[in-house]
Write a protein that holds these residues in place. Structure first.
Motif, PDB file in Angstrom:
ATOM      1  N   LYS A  32       0.835  -1.209   0.000  1.00 27.10           N
ATOM      2  CA  LYS A  32       0.000   0.000   0.000  1.00 27.10           C
ATOM      3  C   LYS A  32       0.867   1.256   0.000  1.00 27.10           C
ATOM      4  CE  LYS A  32      -4.155  -1.951   1.807  1.00 27.10           C
ATOM      5  NZ  LYS A  32      -5.479  -1.563   2.119  1.00 27.10           N
ATOM      6  N   ILE A  33       1.949   1.243   0.757  1.00 31.11           N
ATOM      7  CA  ILE A  33       2.853   2.387   0.766  1.00 31.11           C
ATOM      8  C   ILE A  33       3.466   2.591  -0.616  1.00 31.11           C
ATOM      9  CG2 ILE A  33       5.077   3.215   1.668  1.00 31.11           C
ATOM     10  CD1 ILE A  33       4.288   1.911   4.353  1.00 31.11           C
ATOM     11  N   ILE A  34       3.899   1.512  -1.243  1.00 32.17           N
ATOM     12  CA  ILE A  34       4.487   1.615  -2.578  1.00 32.17           C
ATOM     13  C   ILE A  34       3.462   2.109  -3.592  1.00 32.17           C
ATOM     14  CG2 ILE A  34       5.424   0.238  -4.482  1.00 32.17           C
ATOM     15  CD1 ILE A  34       6.918  -1.389  -2.328  1.00 32.17           C
ATOM     16  N   LYS A  35       2.239   1.620  -3.504  1.00 30.47           N
ATOM     17  CA  LYS A  35       1.195   2.095  -4.421  1.00 30.47           C
ATOM     18  C   LYS A  35       0.891   3.569  -4.203  1.00 30.47           C
ATOM     19  CE  LYS A  35      -0.920  -2.294  -5.374  1.00 30.47           C
ATOM     20  NZ  LYS A  35      -2.061  -3.168  -5.318  1.00 30.47           N
ATOM     21  N   THR A  36       0.906   4.014  -2.960  1.00 30.57           N
ATOM     22  CA  THR A  36       0.674   5.438  -2.674  1.00 30.57           C
ATOM     23  C   THR A  36       1.804   6.281  -3.239  1.00 30.57           C
ATOM     24  OG1 THR A  36      -0.478   4.824  -0.637  1.00 30.57           O
ATOM     25  CG2 THR A  36       0.263   7.107  -0.839  1.00 30.57           C
ATOM     26  N   ILE A  37       3.031   5.843  -3.046  1.00 31.27           N
ATOM     27  CA  ILE A  37       4.178   6.569  -3.606  1.00 31.27           C
ATOM     28  C   ILE A  37       4.098   6.578  -5.125  1.00 31.27           C
ATOM     29  CG2 ILE A  37       6.690   6.490  -3.886  1.00 31.27           C
ATOM     30  CD1 ILE A  37       6.816   5.431  -0.991  1.00 31.27           C
ATOM     31  N   ARG A  38       3.696   5.463  -5.694  1.00 27.14           N
ATOM     32  CA  ARG A  38       3.568   5.362  -7.153  1.00 27.14           C
ATOM     33  C   ARG A  38       2.533   6.339  -7.682  1.00 27.14           C
ATOM     34  NH1 ARG A  38       2.000  -0.343  -8.928  1.00 27.14           N
ATOM     35  NH2 ARG A  38      -0.068   0.507  -8.893  1.00 27.14           N
ATOM     36  N   LYS A  39       1.398   6.468  -6.999  1.00 24.07           N
ATOM     37  CA  LYS A  39       0.361   7.403  -7.414  1.00 24.07           C
ATOM     38  C   LYS A  39       0.821   8.846  -7.280  1.00 24.07           C
ATOM     39  CE  LYS A  39      -3.630   4.488  -6.543  1.00 24.07           C
ATOM     40  NZ  LYS A  39      -4.801   4.250  -5.694  1.00 24.07           N
ATOM     41  N   LEU A  40       1.515   9.142  -6.188  1.00 22.95           N
ATOM     42  CA  LEU A  40       1.990  10.505  -5.962  1.00 22.95           C
ATOM     43  C   LEU A  40       3.053  10.920  -6.973  1.00 22.95           C
ATOM     44  CD1 LEU A  40       2.192  10.598  -2.066  1.00 22.95           C
ATOM     45  CD2 LEU A  40       0.489  11.705  -3.530  1.00 22.95           C
ATOM     46  N   SER A  41       3.847   9.969  -7.437  1.00 23.84           N
ATOM     47  CA  SER A  41       4.917  10.293  -8.383  1.00 23.84           C
ATOM     48  C   SER A  41       4.522  10.025  -9.835  1.00 23.84           C
ATOM     49  CB  SER A  41       6.174   9.509  -8.029  1.00 23.84           C
ATOM     50  OG  SER A  41       5.917   8.126  -8.119  1.00 23.84           O
ATOM     51  N   ASN A  42       3.254   9.761 -10.089  1.00 21.83           N
ATOM     52  CA  ASN A  42       2.719   9.524 -11.442  1.00 21.83           C
ATOM     53  C   ASN A  42       3.372   8.334 -12.142  1.00 21.83           C
ATOM     54  OD1 ASN A  42       0.873  11.616 -11.289  1.00 21.83           O
ATOM     55  ND2 ASN A  42       2.381  13.116 -11.970  1.00 21.83           N
ATOM     56  N   LEU A  43       3.725   7.317 -11.386  1.00 25.64           N
ATOM     57  CA  LEU A  43       4.226   6.068 -11.961  1.00 25.64           C
ATOM     58  C   LEU A  43       3.097   5.050 -11.972  1.00 25.64           C
ATOM     59  CD1 LEU A  43       7.688   5.753 -10.202  1.00 25.64           C
ATOM     60  CD2 LEU A  43       7.280   6.312 -12.588  1.00 25.64           C
ATOM     61  N   ASN A  44       2.069   5.327 -12.753  1.00 29.28           N
ATOM     62  CA  ASN A  44       0.881   4.478 -12.728  1.00 29.28           C
ATOM     63  C   ASN A  44       1.118   3.102 -13.340  1.00 29.28           C
ATOM     64  OD1 ASN A  44      -0.629   6.449 -11.495  1.00 29.28           O
ATOM     65  ND2 ASN A  44      -1.177   7.394 -13.440  1.00 29.28           N
ATOM     66  N   ARG A  45       2.047   2.989 -14.255  1.00 31.17           N
ATOM     67  CA  ARG A  45       2.243   1.712 -14.938  1.00 31.17           C
ATOM     68  C   ARG A  45       3.563   1.068 -14.521  1.00 31.17           C
ATOM     69  NH1 ARG A  45       0.213  -2.543 -16.034  1.00 31.17           N
ATOM     70  NH2 ARG A  45       0.813  -3.588 -17.921  1.00 31.17           N
ATOM     71  N   MET A  46       3.622   0.565 -13.297  1.00 31.53           N
ATOM     72  CA  MET A  46       4.804  -0.144 -12.812  1.00 31.53           C
ATOM     73  C   MET A  46       4.515  -1.633 -12.887  1.00 31.53           C
ATOM     74  SD  MET A  46       6.640  -0.077  -9.062  1.00 31.53           S
ATOM     75  CE  MET A  46       6.912   1.655  -9.073  1.00 31.53           C
ATOM     76  N   PRO A  47       5.390  -2.406 -13.527  1.00 26.03           N
ATOM     77  CA  PRO A  47       5.157  -3.860 -13.597  1.00 26.03           C
ATOM     78  C   PRO A  47       5.116  -4.481 -12.200  1.00 26.03           C
ATOM     79  CG  PRO A  47       6.908  -3.199 -15.100  1.00 26.03           C
ATOM     80  CD  PRO A  47       6.576  -2.003 -14.272  1.00 26.03           C
ATOM     81  N   ASP A  48       4.335  -5.521 -12.089  1.00 25.86           N
ATOM     82  CA  ASP A  48       4.174  -6.226 -10.814  1.00 25.86           C
ATOM     83  C   ASP A  48       5.510  -6.758 -10.306  1.00 25.86           C
ATOM     84  OD1 ASP A  48       2.656  -7.247  -8.679  1.00 25.86           O
ATOM     85  OD2 ASP A  48       2.535  -9.210  -9.653  1.00 25.86           O
ATOM     86  N   VAL A  49       6.361  -7.197 -11.220  1.00 24.70           N
ATOM     87  CA  VAL A  49       7.663  -7.742 -10.841  1.00 24.70           C
ATOM     88  C   VAL A  49       8.514  -6.653 -10.178  1.00 24.70           C
ATOM     89  CG1 VAL A  49       9.797  -8.737 -11.753  1.00 24.70           C
ATOM     90  CG2 VAL A  49       7.607  -9.483 -12.653  1.00 24.70           C
ATOM     91  N   VAL A  50       8.478  -5.449 -10.716  1.00 26.24           N
ATOM     92  CA  VAL A  50       9.259  -4.346 -10.144  1.00 26.24           C
ATOM     93  C   VAL A  50       8.723  -4.002  -8.755  1.00 26.24           C
ATOM     94  CG1 VAL A  50       9.886  -1.920 -10.426  1.00 26.24           C
ATOM     95  CG2 VAL A  50       9.873  -3.439 -12.407  1.00 26.24           C
ATOM     96  N   GLU A  51       7.401  -3.971  -8.623  1.00 31.67           N
ATOM     97  CA  GLU A  51       6.795  -3.672  -7.325  1.00 31.67           C
ATOM     98  C   GLU A  51       7.186  -4.718  -6.286  1.00 31.67           C
ATOM     99  OE1 GLU A  51       2.320  -3.448  -5.663  1.00 31.67           O
ATOM    100  OE2 GLU A  51       2.695  -2.335  -7.499  1.00 31.67           O
TER     101      GLU A  51
END
Length: 182
Positions: A32-51
């Motif tokens: 959830k923290i990573i998804k929040t950071i991803r949304k805040l930094s406009n990285l909407n398309r991060m592969p699941d493997v990278v996450e």
């Protein structure tokens, strides 16, 4: 002696479920923290493997930081008896439940026993967290591999179908000689 043997069976099951529950909760919070950071930094398309790789690295960072902090605290409390590498060795061996017994605590108070028990339990959760993160990363790689292989199979089928269609059109138009078919 028999009580210990009888207690071990449900005790191990309870401990495994405890580790699984707490490490799963921590993994969910990390995601959830990573998804929040991803949304805040406009990285909407991060592969699941990278996450999942990020979750693994963060959990390894937590584990190493925890080990170093606890070893430093033990070293500061027992400067005369333990060096920092010995303190780190003690916590790694204790946390992974190996427990050779070659290094033990000198302080035999209840506070020291509670501290070691706390370090042991939290450390086991963190070790379990790392193993769960590795498992989830492997599952993400497997899903990615399946997706890529399905895309390759679909492209291969499309090329084969197009080749068959071109070949049948050539036969219908009498172009067998041009295609090298006798």
């Amino acid at each position: 002696k028999y009580f210990v043997i009888l207690y071990t069976i449900p005790g191990m099951l309870l401990m495994m479920s405890y580790l699984n529950i707490f490490s799963t909760i921590i993994l969910i919070v990390l995601r959830k923290i990573i998804k929040t950071i991803r949304k805040l930094s406009n990285l909407n398309r991060m592969p699941d493997v990278v996450e999942q790789a990020i979750v693994l690295w963060v959990s390894l960072l937590f584990l190493c930081s925890y080990l170093l902090l606890m070893a430093a605290l033990m070293h500061l409390q027992n400067k005369d008896n333990d060096s920092f590498p010995q303190s780190l060795y003690f916590y790694v061996i204790s946390m992974t439940t190996v427990g050779f017994g070659d290094i033990t605590l000198i302080d035999h108070t209840y506070l020291a026993a509670i501290r070691v028990l706390f370090v042991f339990c939290v450390g086991l959760v963190l070790v379990s967290l790392v193993f769960n993160a590795i498992r989830e990363l492997a599952a993400a790689y497997q899903r990615r591999l399946v997706e890529v292989s399905q895309r390759i199979a679909m492209k291969t089928l499309a090329v084969a179908k197009q080749h068959r269609l071109n070949h049948s059109n050539a036969i219908d138009n009498g172009e067998e000689k041009l295609m090298g078919v006798d």
